[in-house]
Design a protein around this motif. Structure first.
Motif, PDB file in Angstrom:
ATOM      1  N   ALA A   2    -112.854  -9.513  80.219  1.00  0.00           N
ATOM      2  CA  ALA A   2    -111.427  -9.258  80.001  1.00  0.00           C
ATOM      3  C   ALA A   2    -111.054  -9.300  78.525  1.00  0.00           C
ATOM      4  O   ALA A   2    -110.164  -8.581  78.094  1.00  0.00           O
ATOM      5  CB  ALA A   2    -110.598 -10.272  80.773  1.00  0.00           C
ATOM      6  N   PHE A   3    -111.739 -10.128  77.731  1.00  0.00           N
ATOM      7  CA  PHE A   3    -111.388 -10.255  76.323  1.00  0.00           C
ATOM      8  C   PHE A   3    -112.155  -9.293  75.430  1.00  0.00           C
ATOM      9  O   PHE A   3    -111.932  -9.241  74.234  1.00  0.00           O
ATOM     10  CB  PHE A   3    -111.614 -11.690  75.851  1.00  0.00           C
ATOM     11  N   ILE A   8    -103.604  -3.522  75.917  1.00  0.00           N
ATOM     12  CA  ILE A   8    -102.839  -2.299  76.109  1.00  0.00           C
ATOM     13  C   ILE A   8    -101.361  -2.662  76.069  1.00  0.00           C
ATOM     14  O   ILE A   8    -100.903  -3.518  76.815  1.00  0.00           O
ATOM     15  CB  ILE A   8    -103.193  -1.633  77.451  1.00  0.00           C
ATOM     16  N   LYS A   9    -100.619  -2.025  75.188  1.00  0.00           N
ATOM     17  CA  LYS A   9     -99.191  -2.302  75.030  1.00  0.00           C
ATOM     18  C   LYS A   9     -98.400  -1.355  75.933  1.00  0.00           C
ATOM     19  O   LYS A   9     -98.486  -0.145  75.804  1.00  0.00           O
ATOM     20  CB  LYS A   9     -98.791  -2.100  73.570  1.00  0.00           C
TER      21      LYS A   9
END
Length: 68
Positions: A2-3, A8-9
């Motif tokens: 995940a990191f 994503i904005k």
């Protein structure tokens, strides 16, 4: 994992809508004996988007106005 991907904005938050709508959609689909994962996922996402744009966002805008 995940990191390792960049964030994503996005300009909206569907997390609460997904939380609220997933179980009613699943229960409804079980009641009508229609077991399709992708249909449940799509319907949940659609209801989450509708609730974000028609309910959550307008009320959040009111909150900002009342705090000024």
């Amino acid at each position: 994992v995940a990191f390792s991907f960049p964030a994503i904005k996005i300009n909206f938050d569907l997390s609460y809508g997904l939380y609220i709508w997933h179980m009613p959609v699943i229960n409804f689909m079980i009641c009508i004996s229609f077991n399709n994962f992708f249909m449940a996922l799509g319907l949940t996402l659609l209801l989450s988007l509708i609730s974000w744009f028609l309910v959550e966002r307008p009320f959040l805008k009111l909150k900002r106005k009342s705090l000024r």
